[in-house]
Scaffold this motif. Structure first.
Motif, PDB file in Angstrom:
ATOM      1  N   ALA A  77       2.700  22.494 114.276  1.00  0.00           N
ATOM      2  CA  ALA A  77       3.694  21.876 114.675  1.00  0.00           C
ATOM      3  C   ALA A  77       4.429  21.118 113.644  1.00  0.00           C
ATOM      4  CB  ALA A  77       3.329  20.889 115.753  1.00  0.00           C
ATOM      5  N   LYS A  78       3.617  20.386 112.630  1.00  0.00           N
ATOM      6  CA  LYS A  78       4.148  19.926 111.666  1.00  0.00           C
ATOM      7  C   LYS A  78       4.713  20.578 110.556  1.00  0.00           C
ATOM      8  CE  LYS A  78       3.091  15.540 113.037  1.00  0.00           C
ATOM      9  NZ  LYS A  78       4.377  14.846 113.777  1.00  0.00           N
ATOM     10  N   ARG A 104       6.315  23.500 111.170  1.00  0.00           N
ATOM     11  CA  ARG A 104       7.607  23.772 111.969  1.00  0.00           C
ATOM     12  C   ARG A 104       8.811  22.743 111.909  1.00  0.00           C
ATOM     13  NH1 ARG A 104       4.011  26.262 115.659  1.00  0.00           N
ATOM     14  NH2 ARG A 104       4.202  24.525 117.032  1.00  0.00           N
ATOM     15  N   ASP A 120       3.197  30.604 110.683  1.00  0.00           N
ATOM     16  CA  ASP A 120       4.419  29.568 110.198  1.00  0.00           C
ATOM     17  C   ASP A 120       4.475  29.402 108.832  1.00  0.00           C
ATOM     18  OD1 ASP A 120       5.216  28.985 112.867  1.00  0.00           O
ATOM     19  OD2 ASP A 120       3.680  27.703 113.176  1.00  0.00           O
ATOM     20  N   ARG A 159      10.754  13.651 123.541  1.00  0.00           N
ATOM     21  CA  ARG A 159      10.866  14.939 123.689  1.00  0.00           C
ATOM     22  C   ARG A 159      11.938  15.094 124.966  1.00  0.00           C
ATOM     23  NH1 ARG A 159       5.482  15.767 122.050  1.00  0.00           N
ATOM     24  NH2 ARG A 159       4.813  15.989 124.197  1.00  0.00           N
TER      25      ARG A 159
END
Length: 472
Positions: free
Chosen positions: A29-30, A32, A55, A140
Motif C-alpha cells: 500500500a505504501k 502504491r 507493485d 479516506r
C-alpha cells in the motif's frame, strides 16, 4: 478553534530515494502511494509477497531481499516501516532517527515523525487529508468526497498556471493586481476552458487577460453569513470570503465563519449587541467606503440575511453616495433556520398562507404594530430579537384577540451546536424573558401552522420547576 498537533507539509521527493521496509500488504500500500510521485523507491523485504512484487515491478522500484540494515538508510529522504511487527518496526524507526531520516511506522502513530495523508492526486495539484493518525478511515471517506468534487482535468489548469507564472511576473505588477489576476483566472473563462479540455483556448484567454489593464479597483460585498452553522454558508459567500482583503463582521458571526476568509485578510469587528455598540451605523458606512476607496475588496459579513433586519439599506446608500461598486450575497435568514430546526411549517395549506418577519423592538408604546393584525388573520409571525420583549409581544397579541392557546416555538442559537428549541403557547411566551439560562439570540415563531411541528426534542418555554411552583 481546535489546534492541530501536527503541521501539514509536503516533502520534496523528486529524484530522491524513499525507503519502504516490509513484505506484505501494508508495504504494498505504501509503495502504491509513493508510486504517485517520481521518487526512487527502495523496498527492503525478507520474503516479499506477490502483491508487493507486482507493485514493485509496475513502479520500477528497487527490491532488496534482505532483513533491514542501517546501511539501507544511505541517501534516503524518507523511510516507511511497514513490517507489521511492532518490535521490528520500532527497531527500524530508532535507526532512522539516528540517521536523521524522517520515519513513518504503519498503524503506530506514536512512533511516527510524520503521518501519510489520504491523497487526492490532480498533479501538479495535490490535496492531502490527514487526521494525525487518529482516524485514517475517516480521512479516506473525506478523500472520496473531495475526489468527487474535483474535476480530473484540474491538473491541466494547474499546469497551465505553472507555465504562465514567468509571463505574469513580467507583465502584471506584484501585489494586489497580480493576486486578483490569479483569482480571476481560476474562477472564470480560463478555468472553464481548461477544465473542458480546451487548453489552447484557455491559454489564449489567459494571454488576453494579461494584456488588459490591471484590476485594482475597490469593491464591497454585503454578505449574509446565515444563522451560524458553517455548512449553511452559501457557496458564493465562501468564494467572496476568499477574495476579500478586508472582512468587516458583526459580533454574532461565529469565529469559524470569519476564519473561512483568507488568512491574510484584515478583520474589523463592528459588533453590536443589545445595549453595547462598538461602532455606530454611520461609522460602519465610513469604514466600508474608506477601505474600498483604498482599492481593497471588502466583505461586510452579517448574521442571517443582510436584507432582513440587517440595515443593509443604509450601507448600500453610503456606498452608492460614494460611488463604490457593491453586490449583495444573500444568506439563510434566522427564521428559516429556526423553523427547520423546530420542524415547524411556516405556511400550511388551508390554515396559514402568509408569513410575517417582524422585530419585537418595533413595539411603540401601546400602539399595535402592523404585523399583529396579520397574525390575527392566520399569518405565521417570525419575531427577530424578541426574547427580552417576549412578554410585551404576547400581551399585545392577546389584547388584539389572538388566542392564548396559539402555538409558539422559540429557538435559541438556531442551527448551531448549542441550539435549544422551546415549545409552548402564547400563554407561556412571557416566561421566555425571565429565563436566565437563555442568553443567545432567539427567534420566536407564532401561529396556528406550528401545531403541526414535530417538536419531540423541544423543551417547554416555562421551566418545569416554575410550573410546579405556580401549581403549588
Amino acid at each position: 478553534m481546535a489546534r492541530l498537533t501536527a503541521f501539514p507539509a509536503f516533502h520534496k521527493v523528486s529524484g530522491r530515494t524513499v525507503l519502504i521496509v516490509g513484505s506484505g500488504a501494508a508495504a504494498a500500500a505504501k509503495a502504491r502511494l509513493l508510486g504517485e510521485t517520481d521518487a526512487r523507491l527502495r523496498i527492503v523485504a525478507e520474503a516479499p509477497g506477490d502483491e508487493l512484487l507486482g507493485d514493485a515491478a509496475r513502479l520500477g522500484a528497487e527490491v532488496l531481499h534482505a532483513r533491514f540494515d542501517v546501511a539501507h538508510l544511505d541517501d534516503v529522504a524518507l523511510a516507511f516501516a511497514a513490517t507489521e511487527d511492532e518490535t521490528e518496526d520500532r527497531r527500524i524507526a530508532d535507526a532512522a532517527r539516528l540517521a536523521r531520516v524522517p520515519v513513518n511506522v504503519v498503524d503506530r502513530p506514536e512512533l511516527c515523525d510524520f503521518t501519510t495523508p489520504a491523497l487526492v492526486n490532480r498533479a501538479p495539484l495535490a490535496v492531502a487529508i490527514g487526521t494525525d493518525g487518529a482516524a485514517p478511515v475517516l480521512a479516506r471517506h473525506v478523500r472520496a468526497r473531495v475526489e468527487a468534487m474535483l474535476s480530473p482535468e484540474l491538473g491541466r489548469l494547474t499546469s497551465l498556471a505553472e507555465s504562465l507564472r514567468g509571463a505574469v511576473a513580467d507583465m502584471i505588477p506584484h501585489g494586489e493586481a497580480r493576486r486578483r489576476f490569479w483569482a480571476k483566472l481560476f474562477d472564470g473563462p480560463v478555468a472553464a476552458r481548461a477544465l473542458s479540455g480546451d487548453v489552447a483556448g484557455a491559454r489564449a484567454e489567459a494571454v488576453r487577460m494579461m494584456s488588459a489593464e490591471p484590476d485594482v479597483a475597490g469593491f464591497v460585498w454585503l454578505v449574509g453569513a446565515g444563522p451560524g452553522a458553517t455548512d449553511l454558508l452559501t457557496l458564493r459567500a465562501q468564494r467572496v470570503l476568499q477574495e476579500a482583503d478586508v472582512i468587516v463582521h458583526d459580533a454574532l458571526v461565529p469565529p469559524d465563519l470569519i476564519a473561512m476568509g483568507r488568512r491574510d485578510a484584515h478583520r474589523i469587528s463592528v459588533g453590536k449587541r443589545k445595549g453595547r455598540h462598538e461602532v455606530t451605523q454611520g461609522e460602519i458606512g465610513e469604514i466600508l467606503v474608506r477601505e474600498a476607496k483604498a482599492g481593497r475588496r471588502v466583505v461586510r459579513l452579517k448574521g442571517g440575511d443582510p436584507m432582513v433586519f440587517g440595515r443593509v439599506g443604509e450601507e448600500m446608500a453610503a456606498l452608492s453616495a460614494a460611488g463604490v461598486p457593491h453586490e449583495i450575497v444573500p444568506g439563510v435568514t434566522a427564521a428559516f433556520a429556526a423553523a427547520a430546526s423546530a420542524k415547524a411549517p411556516l405556511t400550511l395549506r388551508g390554515l396559514s398562507s402568509s408569513l410575517v418577519f417582524a422585530t419585537g423592538h418595533d413595539l411603540d408604546g401601546r400602539t399595535l404594530p402592523d404585523w399583529a393584525g396579520l397574525a390575527l388573520g392566520g399569518a405565521t409571525v417570525a419575531v427577530y430579537m424578541g426574547r427580552t420583549v417576549a412578554g410585551a409581544v404576547a400581551e399585545r397579541l392577546v389584547e388584539a384577540g389572538l388566542s392564548l392557546d396559539t402555538p409558539v416555538a422559540a429557538v435559541e442559537n438556531a442551527s448551531r451546536a448549542d441550539e435549544t428549541i422551546f415549545a409552548g403557547t402564547l400563554r407561556d411566551l412571557p416566561a421566555l424573558a425571565d429565563r436566565g439560562d437563555v442568553t443567545g439570540p432567539v427567534l420566536i415563531l407564532i401561529g396556528r401552522a406550528l401545531a403541526e411541528a414535530e417538536q419531540v426534542d423541544a423543551a417547554p418555554i416555562v421551566p418545569e420547576t416554575a410550573r410546579r411552583t405556580s401549581a403549588a
